[in-house]
Scaffold this motif. Structure first.
Motif, mmCIF file in Angstrom:
data_model
loop_
_atom_site.group_PDB
_atom_site.id
_atom_site.type_symbol
_atom_site.label_atom_id
_atom_site.label_comp_id
_atom_site.label_asym_id
_atom_site.label_seq_id
_atom_site.Cartn_x
_atom_site.Cartn_y
_atom_site.Cartn_z
ATOM 1 N N ARG A 73 -7.027 2.334 -2.136
ATOM 2 C CA ARG A 73 -8.139 1.415 -2.397
ATOM 3 C C ARG A 73 -8.859 1.784 -3.687
ATOM 4 O O ARG A 73 -9.190 0.914 -4.504
ATOM 5 C CB ARG A 73 -9.112 1.425 -1.216
ATOM 6 C CG ARG A 73 -10.355 0.573 -1.438
ATOM 7 C CD ARG A 73 -11.312 0.702 -0.273
ATOM 8 N NE ARG A 73 -10.881 -0.073 0.880
ATOM 9 C CZ ARG A 73 -11.226 -1.341 1.086
ATOM 10 N NH1 ARG A 73 -12.019 -1.972 0.219
ATOM 11 N NH2 ARG A 73 -10.813 -1.983 2.162
ATOM 12 N N ALA A 74 -9.093 3.073 -3.898
ATOM 13 C CA ALA A 74 -9.787 3.514 -5.107
ATOM 14 C C ALA A 74 -8.967 3.212 -6.348
ATOM 15 O O ALA A 74 -9.504 2.762 -7.372
ATOM 16 C CB ALA A 74 -10.089 5.007 -5.009
ATOM 17 N N GLU A 75 -7.654 3.434 -6.275
ATOM 18 C CA GLU A 75 -6.785 3.187 -7.427
ATOM 19 C C GLU A 75 -6.745 1.706 -7.774
ATOM 20 O O GLU A 75 -6.833 1.323 -8.949
ATOM 21 C CB GLU A 75 -5.378 3.693 -7.138
ATOM 22 C CG GLU A 75 -4.404 3.486 -8.293
ATOM 23 C CD GLU A 75 -3.047 4.114 -8.039
ATOM 24 O OE1 GLU A 75 -2.129 3.869 -8.850
ATOM 25 O OE2 GLU A 75 -2.897 4.844 -7.030
ATOM 26 N N GLU B 218 -7.021 8.807 4.779
ATOM 27 C CA GLU B 218 -7.255 9.429 3.477
ATOM 28 C C GLU B 218 -6.377 8.804 2.394
ATOM 29 O O GLU B 218 -6.843 8.500 1.289
ATOM 30 C CB GLU B 218 -6.987 10.933 3.565
ATOM 31 C CG GLU B 218 -7.265 11.686 2.266
ATOM 32 C CD GLU B 218 -7.014 13.176 2.397
ATOM 33 O OE1 GLU B 218 -7.148 13.888 1.386
ATOM 34 O OE2 GLU B 218 -6.669 13.631 3.514
ATOM 35 N N THR B 219 -5.102 8.597 2.710
ATOM 36 C CA THR B 219 -4.184 8.003 1.725
ATOM 37 C C THR B 219 -4.575 6.564 1.429
ATOM 38 O O THR B 219 -4.546 6.119 0.276
ATOM 39 C CB THR B 219 -2.742 8.050 2.254
ATOM 40 O OG1 THR B 219 -2.401 9.398 2.591
ATOM 41 C CG2 THR B 219 -1.769 7.545 1.200
ATOM 42 N N SER C 163 -9.005 -0.580 -6.957
ATOM 43 C CA SER C 163 -10.341 -1.049 -7.341
ATOM 44 C C SER C 163 -10.649 -0.754 -8.805
ATOM 45 O O SER C 163 -11.442 -1.483 -9.425
ATOM 46 C CB SER C 163 -11.394 -0.407 -6.440
ATOM 47 O OG SER C 163 -11.222 -0.809 -5.086
ATOM 48 N N GLU C 164 -10.040 0.286 -9.361
ATOM 49 C CA GLU C 164 -10.263 0.615 -10.772
ATOM 50 C C GLU C 164 -9.803 -0.499 -11.699
ATOM 51 O O GLU C 164 -10.286 -0.623 -12.821
ATOM 52 C CB GLU C 164 -9.533 1.908 -11.130
ATOM 53 C CG GLU C 164 -10.162 3.167 -10.555
ATOM 54 C CD GLU C 164 -9.399 4.410 -10.939
ATOM 55 O OE1 GLU C 164 -8.370 4.269 -11.645
ATOM 56 O OE2 GLU C 164 -9.822 5.513 -10.556
ATOM 57 N N SER D 169 0.807 -1.225 0.000
ATOM 58 C CA SER D 169 0.000 0.000 0.000
ATOM 59 C C SER D 169 0.841 1.276 0.000
ATOM 60 O O SER D 169 0.556 2.206 -0.769
ATOM 61 C CB SER D 169 -0.964 -0.001 1.188
ATOM 62 O OG SER D 169 -1.853 -1.096 1.101
ATOM 63 N N GLU E 76 -7.994 -4.848 3.923
ATOM 64 C CA GLU E 76 -6.799 -4.196 4.445
ATOM 65 C C GLU E 76 -6.150 -5.081 5.501
ATOM 66 O O GLU E 76 -6.839 -5.819 6.208
ATOM 67 C CB GLU E 76 -7.167 -2.833 5.038
ATOM 68 C CG GLU E 76 -7.804 -1.892 4.018
ATOM 69 C CD GLU E 76 -8.492 -0.707 4.678
ATOM 70 O OE1 GLU E 76 -8.342 -0.546 5.918
ATOM 71 O OE2 GLU E 76 -9.177 0.052 3.972
ATOM 72 N N SER F 179 -1.298 -1.500 5.683
ATOM 73 C CA SER F 179 -2.290 -0.421 5.783
ATOM 74 C C SER F 179 -2.063 0.444 7.020
ATOM 75 O O SER F 179 -2.477 1.610 7.055
ATOM 76 C CB SER F 179 -3.705 -1.007 5.817
ATOM 77 O OG SER F 179 -3.866 -1.867 6.932
ATOM 78 N N ALA G 294 -7.550 5.281 1.577
ATOM 79 C CA ALA G 294 -8.753 5.312 0.743
ATOM 80 C C ALA G 294 -8.396 5.576 -0.720
ATOM 81 O O ALA G 294 -9.008 4.995 -1.631
ATOM 82 C CB ALA G 294 -9.714 6.387 1.254
ATOM 83 N N ALA G 295 -7.401 6.426 -0.946
ATOM 84 C CA ALA G 295 -6.964 6.711 -2.316
ATOM 85 C C ALA G 295 -6.328 5.471 -2.956
ATOM 86 O O ALA G 295 -6.542 5.180 -4.141
ATOM 87 C CB ALA G 295 -5.978 7.877 -2.321
#
Length: 350
Positions: A201-203, A195-196, A205-206, A139, A216, A189, A198-199
């Motif tokens: 995870r979003a990257e 916040e980092t 997940s794409e 991560s 995590e 994690s 979550a970013a």
């Protein structure tokens, strides 16, 4: 007598230093009576990860464990399935009545898709199923935009070469490991703020189908109920998952010419060694350094694992009376000069 149903196989993949071996240690230490066979595929001449895993209890005596931990050390597993993987699996299939689970740790440089496809072979398909492909993600490295903590000059060298794609091959490999995943672990994690993380995870997940779960973890510590029993039957649908390397001839696949060699040293000063290794990764395109170290004046063996500029270390066990107290380090990278690196290291420690 145990019914010879299909034996579940969990494949653990992920980049250099993401924490695959730590995850497997956690799984073995918490096996709760499960009879587990382990196949370790180590990229390099020294099977360090296999030695680490042999220290864990796998529900049998030390003598039995020697025959149930398989190190495939002569190249990445996806490149040696016909030479080594098939005979190992055939032996495990013959003993599947004595086993509850197979764990396979791939090299950090391996492509998981060809390995999963190997479970389509009739002799394996009729006896085993891929319960899940677990991709372990570093991560903090993803947050830093490097995917693995490696020196920036590796990417810079590639960008300066007009014959190479300007997109890092490590990025492509990272995406291919995600493309094959049935479960993704955002490891380390605890080193990121909310916040980092979550970013990250979003990257990640794409790159994943909606059905693939992302969890995590810190140091791979997750309940085994989360890791085992996913029943993904990955071999049945792996062909439908596109990856960057789908159209490559497998025999030409060389992992972008990663180099691996080892350096042997006598007893060393711990602080001097770590300082010297830190300087080496600054000057050379080294991805990873790991090995066992004999520290002068210490009865315990020091395990050192470095990814990029980050080094982790701990004393793993006492030196045995029949062992030579010596240091051996495996160095992995691209376009390396083994002689120059070994000489620099020895000079720094002289």
């Amino acid at each position: 007598m145990k019914t010879l149903a299909k034996l579940p196989v969990t494949i653990v993949t992920g980049f250099l230093g993401a924490g695959k071996t730590t995850l497997l240690r956690h799984m073995l230490d918490n096996a709760q009576g499960r009879r587990i066979a382990v196949i370790v595929n180590e990229f390099g001449e020294l099977g360090i990860d296999g030695d680490i895993l042999k220290q864990c209890s796998i529900g049998c005596s030390e003598e039995e464990a020697v025959g149930r931990v398989f190190e495939l050390a002569n190249g990445c597993l996806c490149c040696t399935v016909q030479e080594e993987f098939f005979p190992v699996m055939r032996e495990l299939v013959a003993r599947r009545g004595d086993l509850d689970q197979i764990l396979i740790e791939t090299s950090g440089l391996a492509l998981p898709k060809p390995l999963v496809q190997a479970f389509q072979w009739p002799e394996i398909r009729n006896a085993c199923t891929v319960d899940a492909v677990i991709t372990v993600v570093d991560s903090p490295a993803v947050a830093a935009g490097t995917f693995a903590a490696f020196p920036d000059q590796v990417d810079e060298q590639r960008k300066q070469d007009p014959n190479l794609d300007h997109e890092s091959p490590l990025h492509e490999l990272f995406e291919d490991q995600l493309a094959s995943a049935d479960l993704v672990i955002l490891n380390k994690s605890d080193l990121l703020d909310a916040e980092t993380l979550a970013a990250v995870r979003a990257e990640v997940s794409e790159e994943l189908p909606p059905a693939v779960k992302v969890v995590e973890a810190a140091s791979g510590r997750l309940p085994l109920d989360v890791l085992l029993g996913l029943n993904a039957e990955a071999e049945a649908h792996i062909d439908s998952r596109p990856t960057h390397h789908d159209h490559e001839e497998h025999e030409d696949h060389d992992h972008d010419e990663f180099d691996s060699f080892h350096v042997d040293l006598p007893e060393v000063d711990e602080h001097a060694l770590l300082a010297a290794l830190g300087q080496l990764v600054e000057r050379h395109p080294i991805l990873r350094i790991k090995g066992f170290v004999a520290v002068a004046g210490k009865p315990m063996r020091l395990l050192v694992q470095g990814v990029g500029k980050r080094f982790d270390k701990h004393f793993d066990r006492a030196w045995r009376s029949d062992e030579t107290r010596s240091t051996r380090l495996v160095v992995i990278g691209q376009d390396l000069d083994p002689a120059a690196i070994a000489n620099e290291l020895r000079t720094a420690l002289a």
